[in-house]
Design an enzyme around this catalytic site. Structure first.
Site, PDB file in Angstrom:
ATOM      1  N   HIS A  40       0.859  -1.202   0.000  1.00 29.20           N
ATOM      2  CA  HIS A  40       0.000   0.000   0.000  1.00 29.20           C
ATOM      3  C   HIS A  40       0.886   1.239   0.000  1.00 29.20           C
ATOM      4  CE1 HIS A  40      -3.842   2.175   0.746  1.00 29.20           C
ATOM      5  NE2 HIS A  40      -3.010   3.074   1.260  1.00 29.20           N
ATOM      6  N   HIS A 190      -6.513  -0.598   5.905  1.00 28.24           N
ATOM      7  CA  HIS A 190      -6.238  -0.121   7.268  1.00 28.24           C
ATOM      8  C   HIS A 190      -7.204  -0.685   8.314  1.00 28.24           C
ATOM      9  CE1 HIS A 190      -4.140   2.237   4.434  1.00 28.24           C
ATOM     10  NE2 HIS A 190      -4.862   3.342   4.459  1.00 28.24           N
ATOM     11  N   ASP A 266       2.196   2.964   3.128  1.00 25.26           N
ATOM     12  CA  ASP A 266       1.308   4.108   2.874  1.00 25.26           C
ATOM     13  C   ASP A 266       2.088   5.362   2.455  1.00 25.26           C
ATOM     14  OD1 ASP A 266      -1.206   5.423   2.652  1.00 25.26           O
ATOM     15  OD2 ASP A 266      -0.914   6.337   4.611  1.00 25.26           O
TER      16      ASP A 266
HETATM   17  C1  0GY Z   1      -4.452   6.366   2.464  1.00 25.99           C
HETATM   18  C2  0GY Z   1      -5.275   7.130   3.370  1.00 25.99           C
HETATM   19  C3  0GY Z   1      -5.876   8.337   3.152  1.00 25.99           C
HETATM   20  C4  0GY Z   1      -6.015   8.925   1.871  1.00 25.99           C
HETATM   21  C5  0GY Z   1      -6.373   8.239   0.789  1.00 25.99           C
HETATM   22  O1  0GY Z   1      -7.002   8.053  -1.401  1.00 25.99           O
HETATM   23  C6  0GY Z   1      -6.720   8.829  -0.504  1.00 25.99           C
HETATM   24  O2  0GY Z   1      -6.722  10.065  -0.628  1.00 25.99           O
HETATM   25  O3  0GY Z   1      -6.455   6.927   0.822  1.00 25.99           O
HETATM   26  C7  0GY Z   1      -6.492   9.042   4.285  1.00 25.99           C
HETATM   27  O4  0GY Z   1      -6.626  10.271   4.216  1.00 25.99           O
HETATM   28  O5  0GY Z   1      -6.861   8.378   5.282  1.00 25.99           O
HETATM   29  O6  0GY Z   1      -4.530   5.142   2.437  1.00 25.99           O
HETATM   30  O7  0GY Z   1      -3.683   6.938   1.714  1.00 25.99           O
END
Ligand code: 0GY
Length: 313
Positions: A40, A190, A266
């Site tokens: 991820h 998550h 991440d």
């Molecule tokens: C992640 C978590 C976040 C953002 C996104 O696609 C995204 O903008 O997933 C978050 O803000 O919790 O996995 O990157």
């Protein structure tokens, strides 16, 4: 790894408070098993070349494919799974460009609309995309009708792709029927974002465990302690691990569902405003959640290989 100058946002205004990712992550003490997959992570921009979506809820700092691959090598990963983030909407070009440059060492998860053609889906497949992401986190996306998502799921199923879902734990009851109707492997981002100030044995996490127990097609990423933690990155005296409040949740899933868990950094940690994690420290979190060499091998090598590189697994 080196970051040439400050990250830019390609001429966009950066969302106030969004932190830059950390240059020069520490070298982890934990040595990853050979062939480990960072399952991820994201690439952002450069915004000037791959514009961010008009409907985005935040603007990230640029974080390029070269910087991602340098991080991969620094931490000791062999491969990446690059997940389309919401700020790029359904324009997958930056992610696909990174897949093309990876020499087969990256796979992708895309965001698509129902208007996508079969030819475009096949092009994504050829580039290395193996899944689509459905996002239900209200601060990140506008609502997409469920019939549109189900239609997309039924179109990607014959390609052997899976659906990645991102949601908050409090929304699981309402989303249950939709999730359990999905016809593919389903990967939860998550751990379904549990409230880690609640007990791991409490009803909220019990519902998530029931979801995984009753649905053998459901997998979970045991990722993002930095997003879920309230205790934060500092280990207290006598403690071995940062993010100690997240540990019991992640460890529980790794031990109960060892063949359906994934892990990733991440990077570059979009949308974080409290602290920016040190990716080396995140890797050092791993032996606290996967406590045997066999669990580590499943989490980091054999599970992601089965899902993303089944032809080599
Ligand atoms: C992640 C978590 C976040 C953002 C996104 O696609 C995204 O903008 O997933 C978050 O803000 O919790 O996995 O990157």
């Amino acid at each position: 790894m080196s970051k040439p100058g400050k990250p830019t946002t390609g001429g966009y205004d950066k969302t106030a408070g969004w932190l830059d990712w950390t240059d020069g992550p520490s070298t982890p003490r934990f040595q990853l098993p050979a062939g480990s997959v960072d399952a991820h992570c994201h690439v952002f921009g450069p915004g000037a070349e791959f514009p961010y979506a008009a409907e985005r809820k935040y603007t990230p700092c640029d974080a390029s494919k070269a910087q991602l691959f340098a991080l991969r090598d620094h931490l000791g990963f062999a491969r990446n799974v690059i997940v389309q983030a919401t700020c790029n909407g359904a324009d997958n070009r930056a992610m696909v460009d990174a897949l093309h440059s990876s020499g087969g060492r990256a796979r992708g998860v895309a965001t698509v609309k129902r208007s996508i053609s079969d030819a475009e889906l096949h092009e994504l497949h050829a580039a290395g995309v193996r899944g689509v992401r459905f996002n239900f986190v209200k601060r990140l996306v506008d609502f997409t009708p469920k019939d549109e998502l189900l239609e997309i799921a039924s179109r990607i199923a014959p390609l052997g792709w899976h659906v990645v879902i991102y949601f908050e734990a409090v929304d699981l009851p309402e989303l249950w029927d939709f999730f359990t109707a999905l016809p593919t492997t389903v990967v939860v981002d998550h751990m379904g974002r549990p409230d880690v100030s609640l007990p791991v044995d409490g009803p909220q996490f019990a519902l998530f465990e029931r979801f995984m127990r009753e649905c053998p097609n459901v997998w979970s990423k045991v990722t993002c302690p930095e997003r879920l933690s309230i205790t934060g990155p500092k280990a207290l005296d006598g403690e071995q691990s940062a993010y100690r409040d997240v540990l019991p949740f992640a460890r529980r899933l790794v031990e109960q569902f060892p063949d359906r868990v994934l892990w990733g950094t991440d990077w570059p940690h979009p949308n974080l405003k409290d602290h920016m994690p040190d990716d080396g420290l995140l890797v050092d979190f791993l032996p606290h959640i996967a406590v045997t060499a066999e669990l580590q091998r499943q989490l980091l090598v054999s599970n992601p290989m089965r899902l993303y590189w089944p032809e080599e697994a």
